[in-house]
Design a protein around this motif. Structure first.
Motif, PDB file in Angstrom:
ATOM      1  N   HIS A 340      40.549   2.595  24.326  1.00  0.00           N
ATOM      2  CA  HIS A 340      41.198   1.342  23.714  1.00  0.00           C
ATOM      3  C   HIS A 340      40.444   0.619  22.715  1.00  0.00           C
ATOM      4  N   PRO A 341      41.382  -0.065  21.584  1.00  0.00           N
ATOM      5  CA  PRO A 341      40.510  -0.857  20.687  1.00  0.00           C
ATOM      6  C   PRO A 341      39.318  -1.281  20.714  1.00  0.00           C
ATOM      7  N   TYR A 342      38.738  -1.725  22.096  1.00  0.00           N
ATOM      8  CA  TYR A 342      37.533  -2.674  22.477  1.00  0.00           C
ATOM      9  C   TYR A 342      36.407  -2.387  22.769  1.00  0.00           C
ATOM     10  N   HIS A 343      36.397  -1.257  23.514  1.00  0.00           N
ATOM     11  CA  HIS A 343      35.971  -0.772  24.928  1.00  0.00           C
ATOM     12  C   HIS A 343      35.975   0.473  24.710  1.00  0.00           C
ATOM     13  N   SER A 344      35.344   1.380  24.565  1.00  0.00           N
ATOM     14  CA  SER A 344      35.838   3.267  24.048  1.00  0.00           C
ATOM     15  C   SER A 344      35.197   3.754  25.038  1.00  0.00           C
ATOM     16  N   GLN A 345      34.923   2.759  26.182  1.00  0.00           N
ATOM     17  CA  GLN A 345      34.333   3.903  27.123  1.00  0.00           C
ATOM     18  C   GLN A 345      36.152   3.971  28.320  1.00  0.00           C
ATOM     19  N   LEU A 346      36.936   3.234  27.238  1.00  0.00           N
ATOM     20  CA  LEU A 346      38.483   2.762  27.914  1.00  0.00           C
ATOM     21  C   LEU A 346      39.134   3.822  27.630  1.00  0.00           C
ATOM     22  N   TRP A 347      39.822   4.756  27.955  1.00  0.00           N
ATOM     23  CA  TRP A 347      41.010   5.055  28.035  1.00  0.00           C
ATOM     24  C   TRP A 347      42.335   4.816  28.791  1.00  0.00           C
ATOM     25  N   VAL A 348      43.563   4.844  28.033  1.00  0.00           N
ATOM     26  CA  VAL A 348      45.126   4.555  28.506  1.00  0.00           C
ATOM     27  C   VAL A 348      45.370   6.915  28.993  1.00  0.00           C
ATOM     28  N   ASN A 349      45.906   7.301  29.458  1.00  0.00           N
ATOM     29  CA  ASN A 349      46.257   9.057  29.814  1.00  0.00           C
ATOM     30  C   ASN A 349      47.172   9.097  30.507  1.00  0.00           C
TER      31      ASN A 349
END
Length: 438
Positions: A340-349
């Motif tokens: 994610h561009p602002y929350h680096s713990q969150l991915w799209v996969n």
């Protein structure tokens, strides 16, 4: 490779998404770039009437197009013969040069080039080499020899009407740096440099570089070194080095697949850690090794591949090479992550198609180890597991509220958009770890 998609702890599978293109094939390509312009209203893609049944050849043409997401109006801004189904023409927006400036790869009489286009002014200029990735501040681009890439991996390289009689030596080929203001590409780091530094014997196979990705702060970059051995197996190294080509270090070996920078010091990557398999692949007993390695590839059980082979997503510190498994029990197979561009713990996969030809799109929170499946769609069975397959390759919009993915669920591949803002808020909650953009 088809594998079963493991159930997630939380599932909100829906068909609530938009197909924003129609007719001819439309697609953006890989999961390491962002298809939206800085405002999040226009999408960049390729459009082609070429049949989806072969690796593109030099006479297969694609249009580079801009799609207005609201009106679905699609405008061609150029054409290219330098493209493939997996990574398209490496087309991308360059916000540092203007809100509506794009670059894409194309063919030249003696090789390949890149066109930089300002869509507002109509100004165009041509770079003397294609680009693989561009720094966020647009000072430089990095690239590889797409002739070599096509010879070693046709699904990622480009075909040309006048290919060179021979490829450059390993001493004269590798990662090239290109000043976007002008000038010729300069060899930054050669294939021979890596073979010497890591004590890899060049005669053991064909070597090439691919998948360059610059870190969010532009200070370093990573790429894949691949070797096709005489047994037919492929060994992959994930290499990281500084912007100037110094301090090269191999941080993952043997089987390395898809990755993204979580921040400028950490990479998330699907990889294998199993010394026995690595030795088997490089065994001088070629017939025996080929037989055993072929058997190993047919094992589809995700539990076996994770527990025995040691395949998993891992986060690696590029300085210390400390690593830890990510998504245990939740991310059970390879996918195409983008942070994610602002929350680096969150991915799209995503996942590859399972036995029912279904692909899954998901969100994943690395801190909480929670996965949320967004949708499952069928792919076209005739292209599954081919070099022209259609992976979702999901990508965030600049604001981190939408996801764009390519899908062939209705036949030809099309550009799709899924709104996920409320789910992002729910999965992130009050967590925050700073802001960075690619």
């Amino acid at each position: 490779m088809a594998r079963p998609s493991a159930p997630s702890s939380e599932v909100t599978t829906t068909t609530d998404f938009e197909v924003v293109t129609s007719g001819a094939s439309h697609f953006f390509g890989f999961h390491d770039l962002i298809p939206w312009d800085p405002s999040g209203s226009e999408l960049l893609c390729l459009r082609t009437t070429v049949e989806e049944d072969h690796v593109p050849t030099y006479d297969d043409e694609a249009e580079v197009c801009v799609v207005d997401e609201a009106t679905r109006e699609t405008t061609a801004i150029g054409t290219t013969h330098a493209w493939n189904w997996q990574q398209a023409a490496r087309q991308r927006w360059i916000p540092a040069l203007g809100d509506r400036v794009v670059v894409y790869n194309a063919e030249a009489s003696d090789g390949f080039c890149a066109h930089v286009v300002d869509l507002d002014t109509g100004d165009r200029r041509t770079l003397p080499a294609p680009v693989f990735d561009v720094s966020g501040d647009a000072r430089y681009a990095l690239t590889v020899n797409f002739h070599r890439l096509h010879a070693c991996s046709p699904d990622y390289g480009y075909d040309h009407a006048n290919p060179p009689d021979s490829l450059p030596s390993y001493e004269r080929d590798g990662i090239y740096r290109l000043d976007l203001e002008g000038g010729s590409p300069e060899l930054l780091f050669s294939i021979a440099d890596l073979l010497r530094r890591d004590d890899i014997r060049a005669q053991e196979g064909e070597h090439y570089f691919t998948h360059i990705l610059i870190a969010p702060d532009d200070t370093r970059f990573c790429f894949l070194h691949r070797c096709i051995s005489p047994s037919g197996s492929v060994t992959t190294h994930l290499v990281v080095m500084e912007e100037d080509g110094s301090d090269a270090r191999v941080i993952a070996r043997d089987k390395v697949s898809h990755f993204d920078w979580r921040d400028s010091d950490h990479i998330i990557v699907w990889c294998r850690q199993n010394a026995a398999i690595q030795k088997l692949k490089s065994s001088p007993l070629l017939k025996f090794a080929r037989f055993l390695y072929g058997l190993s590839r047919k094992i589809r059980s995700t539990s076996v591949r994770q527990s025995v082979y040691g395949e998993a997503f891992r986060e690696i510190n590029v300085h210390t090479q400390d690593r830890s498994k990510v998504g245990e029990g939740v991310l059970t197979e390879d996918g195409h992550p983008q942070v994610h561009p602002y929350h680096s713990q969150l991915w799209v996969n995503d996942t590859y198609p399972n036995e029912e030809h279904l692909q899954t799109l998901m969100l994943f929170n690395q801190h909480t180890n929670k996965r949320r499946d967004l949708l499952r769609l069928p792919t076209n069975p005739s292209i599954q597991e081919t070099r022209w397959r259609c992976d979702f390759h999901p990508r965030w919009d600049p604001g981190g509220r939408k996801v764009c993915f390519d899908s062939a669920h209705d036949g030809r591949r099309q550009l799709c958009v899924k709104h996920v803002g409320s789910l992002v808020d729910e999965m992130v909650g009050d967590e925050t770890d700073g802001k960075w953009t690619k």
